[in-house]
Design an enzyme around this catalytic site. Structure first.
Site, PDB file in Angstrom:
ATOM      1  N   SER A  30     -10.261  -0.548   6.609  1.00 50.62           N
ATOM      2  CA  SER A  30      -9.623  -0.381   5.302  1.00 50.62           C
ATOM      3  C   SER A  30      -8.907  -1.613   4.768  1.00 50.62           C
ATOM      4  O   SER A  30      -8.465  -1.619   3.626  1.00 50.62           O
ATOM      5  CB  SER A  30      -8.637   0.788   5.342  1.00 50.62           C
ATOM      6  OG  SER A  30      -9.323   2.012   5.431  1.00 50.62           O
ATOM      7  N   SER A  90      -9.807   1.867   2.457  1.00 51.57           N
ATOM      8  CA  SER A  90      -8.920   2.640   1.614  1.00 51.57           C
ATOM      9  C   SER A  90      -7.860   1.811   0.902  1.00 51.57           C
ATOM     10  O   SER A  90      -7.185   2.308  -0.001  1.00 51.57           O
ATOM     11  CB  SER A  90      -8.218   3.712   2.469  1.00 51.57           C
ATOM     12  OG  SER A  90      -7.384   3.113   3.463  1.00 51.57           O
ATOM     13  N   LYS A 101       0.839  -1.194   0.000  1.00 49.58           N
ATOM     14  CA  LYS A 101       0.000   0.000   0.000  1.00 49.58           C
ATOM     15  C   LYS A 101       0.875   1.246   0.000  1.00 49.58           C
ATOM     16  O   LYS A 101       1.901   1.300   0.697  1.00 49.58           O
ATOM     17  CB  LYS A 101      -0.930  -0.018   1.218  1.00 49.58           C
ATOM     18  CG  LYS A 101      -1.969   1.108   1.235  1.00 49.58           C
ATOM     19  CD  LYS A 101      -2.923   0.946   2.407  1.00 49.58           C
ATOM     20  CE  LYS A 101      -3.967   2.054   2.445  1.00 49.58           C
ATOM     21  NZ  LYS A 101      -4.933   1.893   3.565  1.00 49.58           N
TER      22      LYS A 101
END
Length: 508
Positions: free
Chosen positions: A180, A156, A81
């Site tokens: 997330s 996210s 990420k």
């Protein structure tokens, strides 16, 4: 004869490389080919790193040729990420504010995955600064759900989830502040785990909510997620993260223990969760299917109550923005990050850099945080939110005095279409089943339970365990995975989305 890379789990890749069935270089090439073939439709990445991947693969192959013992995930491709620093990459947090920011060091969680032998193939897209539940707030491009590219992958950590679901990588890392990891895992039909707060170091991860953030893995199987968790905790407590705790690397063993059955295990279910407004019938049926599978494995299903959990979303949207406002104050357009051109004084440059460097949701949350921390408001809302946090944590502790884990939905509905939810407050409700875990600090895991009868999209169930009892999560999730697969009822682990299975990425 060609062999599809995406049919192999992380465990199978590591075993195959150790046995000499194929090389790390071959796996690396297959992963990069898969990304090249599938990325135009999915858009899971912000940066692909072929040089870093090839160098890591070469080191693995050289170690094997020299007869050295290989680490447990040797040659397994991983996506990171883009809020996690990795030397040799940019860390943008999907924001124009950090568009040119070069990682000055490598985050502990990333370093531990690399030490376990993983090959870093790229940085995954995300909602800007992790503010969102769709990955549509990325400043660069949205990410598409591999099961239906007109729909969101969740957020996210949507890029991390989509990369796994599209078969580009078998493992990825995400961060979870209010759901997330778990929400995108559910929407993309893969396994995602948020460990207990403090189980995994956050050093080198750009902070959103410092009392809420936690790093965790995505994978297509529970076994792969367990192997990733062992890698993440294997180095012990991280002195660079004051919240980091010592956790035993016993997750792979816990996943294997699912084969012994669950006799004597008590699994709680909260009736109010199964009757909540907004929960779709197909999600409810999926969770009920998971409950029956646990019961078939020998577990006892009992009702428990979490009387204050309705306050979780309200508490989160006080604590989260307040901490975000504090954490993002450092991005002032002066020391690093986006700098507004043509400014003649520091005050103007900082104001305009922040106004033009941040997107709408990032500005919305910081403005809310500034208001909530202002004089006269702080006492009314922030203190109340912290009191609610104490009550929610006590509710979970009381429930875990009666049961070993709690089973609940992960999301109220299947993946929604891009632009379908435009009201920010409605978007926030996508995390209605995940936020309370971040408030309390408990660990949670999401496991797919098949396709919905109404939408044909992935459905999932979520398991929650007491703090630092995360090994239970992989045992019980593996029991669901095993039971559904053995039942041959079409509700086994979903794996790669059909439209992308076998598209590029072959081992030869």
């Amino acid at each position: 004869m060609a062999r599809s890379f995406d049919t192999l789990t992380a465990a199978e890749i590591a075993a195959g490389i150790a046995a000499g069935d194929f090389s790390a270089a071959e796996v690396c090439a297959a992963a990069l080919d898969a990304i090249a073939a599938r990325e135009p439709e999915v858009q899971a990445f912000l940066q692909v790193t072929p040089e870093l991947a090839q160098d890591a693969a070469a080191r693995i192959d050289a170690a094997r040729a020299a007869g050295e013992a290989l680490p447990p995930l040797a040659g397994v491709p991983v996506a990171i990420k883009d809020n996690m620093n990795l030397t040799g990459t940019r860390t943008t947090c999907a924001s124009r504010m950090l568009e040119t920011y070069e990682s000055p060091y490598t985050a502990t969680c990333v370093a531990r995955m690399l030490a376990a032998g993983c090959i870093p193939v790229g940085k995954a897209n995300m909602d800007e600064f992790a503010f969102g539940s769709s990955t549509d707030s990325s400043a660069y491009h949205p990410t598409n759900n591999p099961w239906d590219t007109t729909r969101v992958p969740g957020g996210s950590s949507g890029g991390s989830a989509a990369a796994v679901a599209a078969g580009m990588v078998p493992l990825s890392l995400g961060s979870d502040t209010g759901g997330s990891i778990r929400q995108p895992a559910a929407l993309c039909g893969i396994v995602g785990m948020k460990p207990t707060y403090g189980a995994v170091s956050r050093y080198g991860v750009v902070a959103f909510g410092s009392s809420l953030d936690q790093v965790g893995p995505f994978g297509r199987t529970v076994e792969d997620v367990a192997l990733a968790m062992d890698a993440l905790v294997a180095g012990g407590r991280d002195a660079y993260d004051s919240t980091s705790q010592e956790v035993a690397p016993a997750f792979a063993a816990a996943a294997a223990a699912a084969g012994e059955g669950l006799a004597g295990v008590r699994i709680g279910m909260v009736p109010a969760f199964m009757e909540a407004e907004g929960l779709t019938p197909e999600v409810r049926r999926g969770v009920e299917r998971a409950a029956q599978t646990l019961a078939d494995a020998g577990a006892e299903i009992v009702e428990v109550d979490l009387p204050h959990v309705d306050a979780a979303i309200a508490a989160y949207y006080v604590i989260g923005p307040a901490e975000a406002f504090s954490n993002l104050a450092r991005f002032d357009g002066i020391r690093y990050g986006y700098q507004e051109p043509g400014c003649t004084n520091l005050a103007t440059q900082s104001a305009l850099s922040r106004a033009h460097g941040f997107g709408d949701e990032a500005k919305r949350r910081q403005m809310l945080g500034a208001y909530l921390l202002s004089s006269g408001v702080y006492d009314t809302y922030y203190y109340a939110a912290q009191k609610a946090r104490t009550l929610i944590t006590a509710d979970y502790n009381a429930a875990f005095a009666q049961v070993d884990a709690i089973l609940m939905p992960a999301t109220p509905h299947a993946a929604f279409r891009h632009g379908e939810i435009s009201d920010p407050t409605q978007m926030y409700l996508s995390d209605m089943y995940t936020i309370s875990l971040n408030i309390a600090g408990n660990g949670g895991i999401v496991v797919p339970v098949g396709l919905g009868e109404d939408t044909g999209l992935p459905m999932a169930a979520q398991l929650v365990a007491p703090a630092f009892a995360d090994e239970r999560l992989v045992t019980y999730a593996a029991a669901i995975e095993r039971g559904l697969a053995n039942g041959n009822n079409g509700a086994s682990v979903l794996g790669v989305a059909p439209a992308f299975a076998g598209k590029g990425g072959e081992l030869r």
